[in-house]
Design a protein around this motif. Structure first.
Motif, mmCIF file in Angstrom:
data_model
loop_
_atom_site.group_PDB
_atom_site.id
_atom_site.type_symbol
_atom_site.label_atom_id
_atom_site.label_comp_id
_atom_site.label_asym_id
_atom_site.label_seq_id
_atom_site.Cartn_x
_atom_site.Cartn_y
_atom_site.Cartn_z
ATOM 1 N N ASP A 1 -32.189 63.323 -36.102
ATOM 2 C CA ASP A 1 -33.543 63.741 -35.720
ATOM 3 C C ASP A 1 -34.455 62.550 -35.411
ATOM 4 N N ALA A 2 -33.863 61.382 -35.185
ATOM 5 C CA ALA A 2 -34.669 60.164 -35.035
ATOM 6 C C ALA A 2 -35.340 60.049 -33.665
ATOM 7 N N GLU A 3 -34.834 60.756 -32.673
ATOM 8 C CA GLU A 3 -35.325 60.520 -31.310
ATOM 9 C C GLU A 3 -36.832 60.734 -31.133
ATOM 10 N N PRO A 4 -37.412 61.846 -31.613
ATOM 11 C CA PRO A 4 -38.862 61.997 -31.420
ATOM 12 C C PRO A 4 -39.670 60.902 -32.107
ATOM 13 N N VAL A 5 -39.193 60.427 -33.252
ATOM 14 C CA VAL A 5 -39.895 59.343 -33.960
ATOM 15 C C VAL A 5 -39.808 58.060 -33.137
ATOM 16 N N ILE A 6 -38.614 57.778 -32.624
ATOM 17 C CA ILE A 6 -38.410 56.589 -31.789
ATOM 18 C C ILE A 6 -39.330 56.629 -30.575
ATOM 19 N N ARG A 7 -39.358 57.755 -29.908
ATOM 20 C CA ARG A 7 -40.201 57.864 -28.695
ATOM 21 C C ARG A 7 -41.674 57.699 -29.036
ATOM 22 N N ARG A 8 -42.092 58.303 -30.132
ATOM 23 C CA ARG A 8 -43.508 58.205 -30.532
ATOM 24 C C ARG A 8 -43.864 56.759 -30.881
ATOM 25 N N PHE A 9 -43.012 56.074 -31.636
ATOM 26 C CA PHE A 9 -43.313 54.690 -32.021
ATOM 27 C C PHE A 9 -43.318 53.766 -30.803
ATOM 28 N N LEU A 10 -42.441 54.017 -29.839
ATOM 29 C CA LEU A 10 -42.395 53.139 -28.661
ATOM 30 C C LEU A 10 -43.596 53.351 -27.739
ATOM 31 N N GLU A 11 -44.298 54.469 -27.921
ATOM 32 C CA GLU A 11 -45.522 54.671 -27.145
ATOM 33 C C GLU A 11 -46.642 53.768 -27.645
ATOM 34 N N ASP A 12 -46.521 53.268 -28.861
ATOM 35 C CA ASP A 12 -47.551 52.415 -29.455
ATOM 36 C C ASP A 12 -47.300 50.966 -29.026
ATOM 37 N N PRO A 13 -48.240 50.383 -28.260
ATOM 38 C CA PRO A 13 -48.031 49.012 -27.776
ATOM 39 C C PRO A 13 -47.949 47.974 -28.890
ATOM 40 N N LYS A 14 -48.388 48.331 -30.093
ATOM 41 C CA LYS A 14 -48.279 47.381 -31.213
ATOM 42 C C LYS A 14 -46.829 47.154 -31.620
ATOM 43 N N ASN A 15 -45.948 48.114 -31.300
ATOM 44 C CA ASN A 15 -44.529 47.972 -31.628
ATOM 45 C C ASN A 15 -43.803 47.285 -30.471
ATOM 46 N N ALA A 16 -43.365 46.056 -30.703
ATOM 47 C CA ALA A 16 -42.597 45.344 -29.677
ATOM 48 C C ALA A 16 -41.199 45.951 -29.574
ATOM 49 N N TYR A 17 -40.685 46.352 -30.707
ATOM 50 C CA TYR A 17 -39.376 47.013 -30.768
ATOM 51 C C TYR A 17 -39.277 47.688 -32.126
ATOM 52 N N LEU A 18 -38.202 48.433 -32.338
ATOM 53 C CA LEU A 18 -38.005 49.140 -33.603
ATOM 54 C C LEU A 18 -36.714 48.671 -34.256
ATOM 55 N N GLN A 19 -36.662 48.787 -35.554
ATOM 56 C CA GLN A 19 -35.398 48.635 -36.261
ATOM 57 C C GLN A 19 -35.083 49.965 -36.926
ATOM 58 N N VAL A 20 -33.805 50.348 -36.893
ATOM 59 C CA VAL A 20 -33.347 51.519 -37.627
ATOM 60 C C VAL A 20 -32.463 51.008 -38.744
ATOM 61 N N ARG A 21 -32.769 51.429 -39.958
ATOM 62 C CA ARG A 21 -32.024 51.003 -41.151
ATOM 63 C C ARG A 21 -31.624 52.222 -41.950
ATOM 64 N N THR A 22 -30.635 52.052 -42.831
ATOM 65 C CA THR A 22 -30.288 53.157 -43.718
ATOM 66 C C THR A 22 -31.452 53.350 -44.686
ATOM 67 N N ALA A 23 -31.802 54.625 -44.916
ATOM 68 C CA ALA A 23 -32.953 54.898 -45.777
ATOM 69 C C ALA A 23 -32.639 54.544 -47.217
ATOM 70 N N LEU A 24 -31.392 54.772 -47.624
ATOM 71 C CA LEU A 24 -31.038 54.598 -49.034
ATOM 72 C C LEU A 24 -30.940 53.132 -49.435
ATOM 73 N N PHE A 25 -30.303 52.331 -48.598
ATOM 74 C CA PHE A 25 -30.035 50.941 -48.988
ATOM 75 C C PHE A 25 -30.817 49.926 -48.155
ATOM 76 N N GLY A 26 -31.462 50.376 -47.114
ATOM 77 C CA GLY A 26 -32.240 49.467 -46.281
ATOM 78 C C GLY A 26 -31.405 48.585 -45.376
ATOM 79 N N CYS A 27 -30.114 48.943 -45.200
ATOM 80 C CA CYS A 27 -29.246 48.117 -44.361
ATOM 81 C C CYS A 27 -29.572 48.312 -42.886
ATOM 82 N N PHE A 28 -29.666 47.217 -42.173
ATOM 83 C CA PHE A 28 -29.948 47.240 -40.736
ATOM 84 C C PHE A 28 -28.838 47.958 -39.982
ATOM 85 N N LEU A 29 -29.211 48.900 -39.112
ATOM 86 C CA LEU A 29 -28.213 49.592 -38.271
ATOM 87 C C LEU A 29 -28.284 49.135 -36.823
ATOM 88 N N CYS A 30 -29.474 49.181 -36.231
ATOM 89 C CA CYS A 30 -29.619 48.742 -34.836
ATOM 90 C C CYS A 30 -31.084 48.534 -34.527
#
Ligand SMILES: [Zn+2]
Length: 155
Positions: free
Chosen positions: A121-150
């Motif tokens: 269900d991450a796509e709408p969140v990704i699209r919404r965050f990328l509409e904000d010019p303050k975000n140069a890019y996003l990181q997606v991490r595991t919620a439980l352990f905080g491990c970087f995914l992409c």
């Protein structure tokens, strides 16, 4: 608005890790057999098949600084193809809760852009965050352990 693109590790870096068995800090890469735990490869952004998996320390942010976290990641032990698709979530997001975080151009967390969702269900969140010019890019991490995914960039 424009689309998005999930980005994994640079292919030259992934090749270097496999050949030299050292991470970017010069420390040895651990080799182990992938089991059924669906270990996510940060290059092809898919789950590592029943083959050797490499475990190493990685700093996903290109700029050094206090927000430039270092953490554990897996990479396929055998050569794999980079994930290259626009407007499509990579398989590593499937079946796990993730946190989507916005980062500024100065490589700092944008605390207004952080949300935990089911990976599918991450796509709408990704699209919404990328509409904000303050975000140069996003990181997606595991919620439980905080491990970087992409990373996720504007396409
Ligand atoms: Zn892979």
């Amino acid at each position: 608005m424009s689309g998005y693109r999930a980005v994994g590790l640079d292919s030259d870096f992934a090749r270097q890790i496999r050949e030299e068995r050292r991470d970017a800090f010069g420390d040895p890469v651990e080799v182990y057999l992938s089991d059924s735990a669906r270990k996510p490869c940060r290059h092809c952004l898919d789950h590592i098949p029943a083959a050797q998996a490499l475990l190493l320390s990685h700093r996903p942010a290109p700029l050094p600084g206090p927000y430039s976290e270092v953490g554990p990641i897996f990479v396929c032990g055998e050569a794999c193809a980079p994930f290259e698709a626009e407007n499509r979530l990579p398989p590593v997001l499937e079946g796990r809760k993730v946190v989507v975080r916005g980062y500024t151009a100065e490589e700092r967390i944008n605390y207004e852009a952080s949300e935990i969702v089911e990976g599918e269900d991450a796509e709408p969140v990704i699209r919404r965050f990328l509409e904000d010019p303050k975000n140069a890019y996003l990181q997606v991490r595991t919620a439980l352990f905080g491990c970087f995914l992409c990373k996720v960039e504007r396409a």
